[in-house]
Design an enzyme around this catalytic site. Sequence first.
Site, PDB file in Angstrom:
ATOM      1  N   GLN A 160      -9.395   1.016   0.532  1.00  0.00           N
ATOM      2  CA  GLN A 160      -9.715   1.682   1.795  1.00  0.00           C
ATOM      3  C   GLN A 160     -10.106   3.136   1.536  1.00  0.00           C
ATOM      4  O   GLN A 160      -9.653   3.743   0.565  1.00  0.00           O
ATOM      5  CB  GLN A 160      -8.530   1.615   2.761  1.00  0.00           C
ATOM      6  CG  GLN A 160      -8.274   0.207   3.288  1.00  0.00           C
ATOM      7  CD  GLN A 160      -7.061   0.127   4.186  1.00  0.00           C
ATOM      8  OE1 GLN A 160      -6.012   0.700   3.894  1.00  0.00           O
ATOM      9  NE2 GLN A 160      -7.177  -0.603   5.286  1.00  0.00           N
TER      10      GLN A 160
ATOM     11  N   GLU B 266     -11.212   2.960   6.962  1.00  0.00           N
ATOM     12  CA  GLU B 266     -10.057   3.219   7.811  1.00  0.00           C
ATOM     13  C   GLU B 266     -10.014   4.717   8.136  1.00  0.00           C
ATOM     14  O   GLU B 266      -9.158   5.448   7.638  1.00  0.00           O
ATOM     15  CB  GLU B 266      -8.769   2.773   7.123  1.00  0.00           C
ATOM     16  CG  GLU B 266      -7.581   2.737   8.088  1.00  0.00           C
ATOM     17  CD  GLU B 266      -6.277   2.370   7.403  1.00  0.00           C
ATOM     18  OE1 GLU B 266      -5.422   1.747   8.055  1.00  0.00           O
ATOM     19  OE2 GLU B 266      -6.103   2.713   6.217  1.00  0.00           O
TER      20      GLU B 266
ATOM     21  N   ASP C 171      -5.557   2.672  -1.168  1.00  0.00           N
ATOM     22  CA  ASP C 171      -6.174   3.561  -0.190  1.00  0.00           C
ATOM     23  C   ASP C 171      -6.422   4.909  -0.853  1.00  0.00           C
ATOM     24  O   ASP C 171      -5.482   5.646  -1.173  1.00  0.00           O
ATOM     25  CB  ASP C 171      -5.256   3.713   1.022  1.00  0.00           C
ATOM     26  CG  ASP C 171      -5.941   4.407   2.187  1.00  0.00           C
ATOM     27  OD1 ASP C 171      -6.543   5.471   1.960  1.00  0.00           O
ATOM     28  OD2 ASP C 171      -5.849   3.895   3.321  1.00  0.00           O
TER      29      ASP C 171
ATOM     30  N   GLU D 101       0.836  -1.203   0.000  1.00  0.00           N
ATOM     31  CA  GLU D 101       0.000   0.000   0.000  1.00  0.00           C
ATOM     32  C   GLU D 101       0.872   1.255   0.000  1.00  0.00           C
ATOM     33  O   GLU D 101       1.666   1.450   0.930  1.00  0.00           O
ATOM     34  CB  GLU D 101      -0.892   0.020   1.242  1.00  0.00           C
ATOM     35  CG  GLU D 101      -1.701   1.299   1.400  1.00  0.00           C
ATOM     36  CD  GLU D 101      -2.322   1.428   2.785  1.00  0.00           C
ATOM     37  OE1 GLU D 101      -3.388   2.057   2.897  1.00  0.00           O
ATOM     38  OE2 GLU D 101      -1.729   0.910   3.756  1.00  0.00           O
TER      39      GLU D 101
END
Length: 271
Positions: free
Chosen positions: A204, A240, A178, A143
Amino acid sequence: MPRFAANLSLMFTEWPFLERFEVAAACGFTGVEYLSPYSIPAKELAQRLQDAGLQQTLFNLSPGDRDAGERGLAALPGRQAEFRETLQQALEYAAILDCRHLHVMAGIPHADEPLAACREVYLDNLRHASEEAAKLGCCLLIEPINQRDMPGYFLSHQDDAMTVLREVGAENLRLQFDLYHCQIMEGDLERHLEEQLPQISYIQVAGVPGRHEPSVGEVNYPYLFNVMDALGYDGWVGCEYHPASGTLEGLEWAREYGISPRLPGEKEQLH
């Protein structure tokens, strides 16, 4: 419609950690993620998941010494043996929790470490980790993390992550995308989703810039959720984020996706 997983490290912090599973399930979540499970026996976590009817969707390999500022070991020269130990620990937990996705954090190398050496270690660790994870049918994720929240983190740009995936060449090494981090570093979220979807196994979300609810900030998440649907993304979307003023109070954004603020035993209130 996206399948949302609650991040129990950031959300529902009004309750003790082991009570968060039941509250998340009551609100309509069917999956949960969290940062690090290792302070709690895996069998105890598995029982909480079973009791709440939840699926474990993601957790991280150990970050190393978090109190000392460490945020992963995979790209740190001289720490390969420790990385392999944390990998085996994570795989043992994944087997017990029936978790198919593990995030391998690259880490923050020392400023005097040559980047070429860090990259060589990173690629070697990822190749080894992918081979070990494949034995259990696990998918490992990398990530890109933004430099504002985590200065010095080894992996921060989407194209760099895609290059790493190509160089390692393991089928079970994939991208954890993300949108919060990408917006801060690069923006252009829809294009990134379209171009990188073949390598994305987990998404995310959080509001930008404050990392609060997806309904707060500069990113049009309802639009992006529709983009995910149109592209055929059927994986998990991890929430998140840090609730701005209470987890339940901040869940109004999710009502249209089948999630609403309520406590165990409460029936959903129709608005």
